[in-house]
Write a protein that holds these residues in place. Structure first.
Motif, PDB file in Angstrom:
ATOM      1  N   GLU A  62       0.826  -1.215   0.000  1.00  0.00           N
ATOM      2  CA  GLU A  62       0.000   0.000   0.000  1.00  0.00           C
ATOM      3  C   GLU A  62       0.856   1.258   0.000  1.00  0.00           C
ATOM      4  O   GLU A  62       2.000   1.257   0.458  1.00  0.00           O
ATOM      5  N   LYS A 101      -5.318  11.388   6.246  1.00  0.00           N
ATOM      6  CA  LYS A 101      -4.198  10.449   6.427  1.00  0.00           C
ATOM      7  C   LYS A 101      -4.763   9.098   6.056  1.00  0.00           C
ATOM      8  O   LYS A 101      -5.729   8.660   6.668  1.00  0.00           O
ATOM      9  N   ALA A 102      -4.206   8.449   5.063  1.00  0.00           N
ATOM     10  CA  ALA A 102      -4.834   7.220   4.588  1.00  0.00           C
ATOM     11  C   ALA A 102      -3.831   6.378   3.799  1.00  0.00           C
ATOM     12  O   ALA A 102      -2.640   6.708   3.717  1.00  0.00           O
ATOM     13  N   ALA A 103      -4.331   5.270   3.233  1.00  0.00           N
ATOM     14  CA  ALA A 103      -3.480   4.387   2.445  1.00  0.00           C
ATOM     15  C   ALA A 103      -4.257   3.859   1.252  1.00  0.00           C
ATOM     16  O   ALA A 103      -5.455   3.592   1.360  1.00  0.00           O
ATOM     17  N   ASN A 164      -6.685   5.755  17.592  1.00  0.00           N
ATOM     18  CA  ASN A 164      -5.799   5.656  16.418  1.00  0.00           C
ATOM     19  C   ASN A 164      -5.252   4.247  16.186  1.00  0.00           C
ATOM     20  O   ASN A 164      -4.154   4.082  15.647  1.00  0.00           O
ATOM     21  N   ALA A 165      -5.999   3.233  16.589  1.00  0.00           N
ATOM     22  CA  ALA A 165      -5.564   1.847  16.352  1.00  0.00           C
ATOM     23  C   ALA A 165      -6.033   1.362  14.990  1.00  0.00           C
ATOM     24  O   ALA A 165      -5.692   0.252  14.571  1.00  0.00           O
ATOM     25  N   GLY A 166      -6.867   2.147  14.320  1.00  0.00           N
ATOM     26  CA  GLY A 166      -7.352   1.741  13.000  1.00  0.00           C
ATOM     27  C   GLY A 166      -8.752   1.162  13.032  1.00  0.00           C
ATOM     28  O   GLY A 166      -9.165   0.489  12.077  1.00  0.00           O
ATOM     29  N   LYS A 167      -9.507   1.438  14.084  1.00  0.00           N
ATOM     30  CA  LYS A 167     -10.870   0.875  14.195  1.00  0.00           C
ATOM     31  C   LYS A 167     -11.774   1.362  13.069  1.00  0.00           C
ATOM     32  O   LYS A 167     -12.431   0.573  12.393  1.00  0.00           O
ATOM     33  N   THR A 168     -11.793   2.690  12.886  1.00  0.00           N
ATOM     34  CA  THR A 168     -12.672   3.250  11.857  1.00  0.00           C
ATOM     35  C   THR A 168     -12.243   2.761  10.471  1.00  0.00           C
ATOM     36  O   THR A 168     -13.083   2.442   9.627  1.00  0.00           O
ATOM     37  N   SER A 169     -10.935   2.687  10.249  1.00  0.00           N
ATOM     38  CA  SER A 169     -10.441   2.242   8.937  1.00  0.00           C
ATOM     39  C   SER A 169     -10.855   0.791   8.694  1.00  0.00           C
ATOM     40  O   SER A 169     -11.254   0.434   7.579  1.00  0.00           O
ATOM     41  N   ASP A 191     -18.670   6.632  18.535  1.00  0.00           N
ATOM     42  CA  ASP A 191     -17.539   7.496  18.898  1.00  0.00           C
ATOM     43  C   ASP A 191     -17.917   8.959  18.680  1.00  0.00           C
ATOM     44  O   ASP A 191     -17.932   9.436  17.549  1.00  0.00           O
ATOM     45  N   SER A 354      -2.546  -1.884  11.932  1.00  0.00           N
ATOM     46  CA  SER A 354      -1.714  -1.549  10.777  1.00  0.00           C
ATOM     47  C   SER A 354      -0.576  -0.612  11.188  1.00  0.00           C
ATOM     48  O   SER A 354      -0.777   0.311  11.983  1.00  0.00           O
ATOM     49  N   GLY A 356       0.489   1.503   9.450  1.00  0.00           N
ATOM     50  CA  GLY A 356       0.208   2.794   8.811  1.00  0.00           C
ATOM     51  C   GLY A 356      -0.611   3.727   9.685  1.00  0.00           C
ATOM     52  O   GLY A 356      -0.694   4.929   9.398  1.00  0.00           O
ATOM     53  N   VAL A 358      -1.796   6.374  12.043  1.00  0.00           N
ATOM     54  CA  VAL A 358      -1.058   7.549  12.508  1.00  0.00           C
ATOM     55  C   VAL A 358      -1.839   8.240  13.609  1.00  0.00           C
ATOM     56  O   VAL A 358      -3.069   8.274  13.592  1.00  0.00           O
ATOM     57  N   ARG A 360      -3.441  11.222  15.325  1.00  0.00           N
ATOM     58  CA  ARG A 360      -3.955  12.515  14.860  1.00  0.00           C
ATOM     59  C   ARG A 360      -3.988  13.424  16.077  1.00  0.00           C
ATOM     60  O   ARG A 360      -4.694  13.144  17.047  1.00  0.00           O
TER      61      ARG A 360
HETATM   62  N1  LIG Z   1      -2.866   1.600   6.661  1.00  0.00           N
HETATM   63  C1  LIG Z   1      -2.915   2.902   6.901  1.00  0.00           C
HETATM   64  N2  LIG Z   1      -2.082   3.748   6.277  1.00  0.00           N
HETATM   65  C2  LIG Z   1      -2.115   5.071   6.503  1.00  0.00           C
HETATM   66  N3  LIG Z   1      -2.954   5.653   7.376  1.00  0.00           N
HETATM   67  C3  LIG Z   1      -3.812   4.854   8.024  1.00  0.00           C
HETATM   68  C4  LIG Z   1      -3.846   3.451   7.827  1.00  0.00           C
HETATM   69  N4  LIG Z   1      -4.817   2.925   8.618  1.00  0.00           N
HETATM   70  C5  LIG Z   1      -5.352   3.967   9.278  1.00  0.00           C
HETATM   71  N5  LIG Z   1      -4.751   5.110   8.928  1.00  0.00           N
HETATM   72  C6  LIG Z   1      -5.054   6.454   9.417  1.00  0.00           C
HETATM   73  O1  LIG Z   1      -4.665   6.493  10.803  1.00  0.00           O
HETATM   74  C7  LIG Z   1      -5.562   7.345  11.510  1.00  0.00           C
HETATM   75  C8  LIG Z   1      -6.167   6.557  12.671  1.00  0.00           C
HETATM   76  O2  LIG Z   1      -6.947   5.497  12.131  1.00  0.00           O
HETATM   77  P1  LIG Z   1      -8.469   5.283  12.531  1.00  0.00           P
HETATM   78  O3  LIG Z   1      -9.235   6.544  12.498  1.00  0.00           O
HETATM   79  O4  LIG Z   1      -8.963   4.156  11.724  1.00  0.00           O
HETATM   80  O5  LIG Z   1      -8.247   4.846  14.038  1.00  0.00           O
HETATM   81  P2  LIG Z   1      -9.325   4.720  15.213  1.00  0.00           P
HETATM   82  O6  LIG Z   1      -8.881   3.573  16.033  1.00  0.00           O
HETATM   83  O7  LIG Z   1     -10.692   4.679  14.654  1.00  0.00           O
HETATM   84  O8  LIG Z   1      -9.068   6.066  15.978  1.00  0.00           O
HETATM   85  P3  LIG Z   1     -10.014   6.819  17.040  1.00  0.00           P
HETATM   86  O9  LIG Z   1     -10.332   5.871  18.136  1.00  0.00           O
HETATM   87  O10 LIG Z   1      -9.137   7.944  17.525  1.00  0.00           O
HETATM   88  O11 LIG Z   1     -11.217   7.284  16.280  1.00  0.00           O
HETATM   89  C9  LIG Z   1      -6.617   7.811  10.510  1.00  0.00           C
HETATM   90  O12 LIG Z   1      -6.237   9.077  10.042  1.00  0.00           O
HETATM   91  C10 LIG Z   1      -6.531   6.765   9.409  1.00  0.00           C
HETATM   92  O13 LIG Z   1      -6.971   7.261   8.175  1.00  0.00           O
END
Ligand SMILES: Nc1ncnc2c1ncn2[C@@H]1O[C@H](COP(=O)(O)OP(=O)(O)OP(=O)(O)O)[C@@H](O)[C@H]1O
Length: 545
Positions: A62, A101-103, A164-169, A191, A354, A356, A358, A360
């Motif tokens: 990615e 911020k994404a992939a 920011n563990a990537g739950k929403t992604s 959330d 992941s 990736g 980040v 925020r």
């Molecule tokens: N593989 C990836 N590559 C690059 N950025 C990523 C990747 N996966 C997630 N992100 C980015 O990392 C950030 C945190 O991810 P995400 O929002 O999914 O986490 P979260 O666990 O839902 O966070 P929160 O609990 O704070 O809402 C987001 O900006 C997301 O777009």
């Protein structure tokens, strides 16, 4: 969760074979740039040096990128297949990203053309947890097929993990894969830190029927106007605070609102066979996993029970995984215990975070929320293929409105004075006769009899949820008000658990004339409903008009 091993050939057949393409006119842009004073200024009109490069991505890798608000990155898929959190890019058109911020991941390899208007953080990564996520998707599909065949409920999946563990992604990816196979899952956002198809501070549920938008993700403002993508009208409830585990009252309020949302979701599932078999995907706040507070574990228990959770996915926390495994693995789901169901037990699975993901920071999240709010009122017309809304600003007599201030979660000691002074009717002081009634200048009625919430608030102090404002206060300025689907004189419990029918922005407060200037996304009179001012959340957005 029983999952088949990742098989890219099979994936190709199932995901890409069945995935309906989407046409260009369905592409929207990330909303809400250009808020003065928040670091969100519009991209400068000055010519910028744009650097264009090509990236070859090998299969299973990615391209990760970060782009600030006010800057942009343009991406074109030249060949191969690629997806952003599960939603496919199509070959040819340019996708514009800003404040994100994404992939972009490829299962089979691709070439991307990238144009940057400023140096941005970006790199390609070979190691991703996508194979695991795809396996989870297949496992859920198996459960959906079984649910379809036997007329049962599809999986109800709860995603837990720290911020920011990537739950929403992960949720977006699982939702996008499900949609590409023609499913219509219900996505629930618990959330309040960021809005999903709504504003921050709300808890929502939406039956997702159409492809997500590559640039915008869930989208943020379908409640306020037409949308270029098929509208996904969400059920919206107002929580109005940021952190449900801040204290006992914040948690109790969260649980009350959440229970109402769960009830609405269960009603929806019983009426909508497609949603019933596709199941529910639930996102949660990171604060539930960031702490060992008993409040957090109590809320998790409440969610598992209210939404009849059948699968819990844990991201990025061994401690949480072992705790949740001990508490829930193989325990009957709440629908089993309430005898509506076959013997169904809860499955807990741990997934890799992941590399990736980040962090925020607060400034980014503040800008993100401000962008969501601005997009709700103004649309996304300043970006590629966005839609411009024409919000209406109107001045209203304050005493024609029933504005209730949420009393919970107000930790700021300076607010004690605010609440003591501002919400006393007609500037009464503490020595006023206890029995003196609260005035309502419009109807000349007693608010104690006509407005139970106001009366309760006036009488009860601690333990009440709302307090009715009887005169305009400058503290309202630049805040969001939620119009509830509740009568102006409803009980406070009714106001607390009513759905939201829209939002207003307080543009100006004229204390001396008793008037308030409100921005609404569409023209028309402010409905005669109870209106809630949460004060602390979402935070004020200065200079939106
Ligand atoms: N593989 C990836 N590559 C690059 N950025 C990523 C990747 N996966 C997630 N992100 C980015 O990392 C950030 C945190 O991810 P995400 O929002 O999914 O986490 P979260 O666990 O839902 O966070 P929160 O609990 O704070 O809402 C987001 O900006 C997301 O777009």
């Amino acid at each position: 969760m029983h999952s088949r091993p990742y098989d890219s050939a099979n994936l190709d057949d199932i995901l890409f074979g069945a995935g309906p393409g989407f046409d260009l006119c369905n592409v929207m842009s990330l909303p809400g740039l250009g808020l003065p004073g928040l670091g969100l200024e519009e991209p400068s009109e000055q010519p910028q040096t744009t650097e264009t490069t090509q990236h070859e991505l090998s299969s299973g890798s990615e391209w990760r990128f970060e782009v600030a608000f006010g800057k942009c990155v343009k991406v074109r898929l030249l060949n191969g297949t690629a997806e952003l959190f599960g939603t496919e890019l199509i070959e040819g058109p340019t996708y514009t990203f800003s404040g994100t911020k994404a992939a972009i991941f490829t299962h089979h390899g691709c070439t991307l053309e990238i144009s940057n208007d400023a140096p941005q953080s970006e790199y390609s990564a070979e190691e991703t947890p996508m194979a695991e996520y795809v396996n989870v998707h297949f496992a859920l599909e198996t459960l959906r097929n079984e649910a379809q065949a036997r007329g049962r409920d599809g999986p109800r999946v709860l995603v837990l993990g720290p911020s920011n563990a990537g739950k929403t992604s992960l949720l977006k990816t699982l939702t996008a894969y499900a949609i590409r196979l023609g499913r219509q899952p219900i996505v629930v956002n618990l959330d309040p830190e960021e809005g999903v198809l709504s504003l921050p501070g709300t808890l929502t549920a939406a039956a997702i029927r159409a492809l997500l938008d590559v640039e915008e993700g869930w989208g943020s403002s379908p409640m306020s106007g037409p949308s270029a993508i098929p509208v996904k009208l969400p059920l919206v409830y107002n929580y109005g605070l940021c952190d449900p585990v801040a204290d006992d009252r914040s948690a109790a309020h969260y649980k009350a609102v959440l229970s109402k949302l769960a009830l609405a979701v269960s009603g929806r599932l019983s009426e909508d066979p497609l949603a019933k078999e596709a199941g529910v995907l639930i996102d949660t706040p990171g604060t539930l996993a960031n702490t060992t507070k008993s409040l957090a574990s109590n809320i998790i228990q409440h969610i598992v029970s209210e939404f009849s959770i059948s699968h819990v996915l844990i991201l990025g926390s061994e401690r949480l995984y072992s705790d949740i495994l001990r508490r829930f693995e193989n325990k009957p789901t709440s629908s089993t215990t309430s005898n509506h169901h076959h013997n169904e037990t809860i499955t807990v699975a741990k997934l890799s975070k992941s590399g990736g993901c980040v962090d925020r920071d607060m400034a980014f999240m503040r800008s993100f929320r401000a962008a969501q709010i601005r997009a709700y009122f103004f649309g996304t017309g300043h970006l590629t293929n966005g839609i411009t809304l024409s919000p209406r600003q109107q001045q209203v007599d304050f005493n024609q409105l029933a504005i209730y201030r949420l009393l919970i979660g107000d930790q700021d000691p300076t607010n004690a004075t605010v609440s003591a002074d501002l919400f006393r009717p007609g500037g009464q002081d503490d020595n006023d006769d206890e029995d003196e009634d609260i005035y309502n200048p419009t109807t000349n009625h007693s608010l104690k009899s006509q407005h139970p919430a106001a009366a309760a608030a006036a009488e009860g102090g601690a333990g009440t949820i709302f307090q009715r404002l009887t005169s305009p206060t400058p503290a309202l300025q630049s805040h969001i008000l939620a119009i509830m689907n509740a009568d102006p004189d409803a009980t406070e419990e009714d106001i607390q658990t009513s759905g939201v029918i829209g939002f207003l922005y307080v543009a100006e407060v004229d204390e001396t004339r008793g008037k308030i200037s409100l921005l609404s996304p569409v023209a028309g009179r402010v409905p005669r409903r109870a209106i809630v001012w949460s004060r602390g959340w979402p935070e004020e957005v200065v200079g939106i008009v």
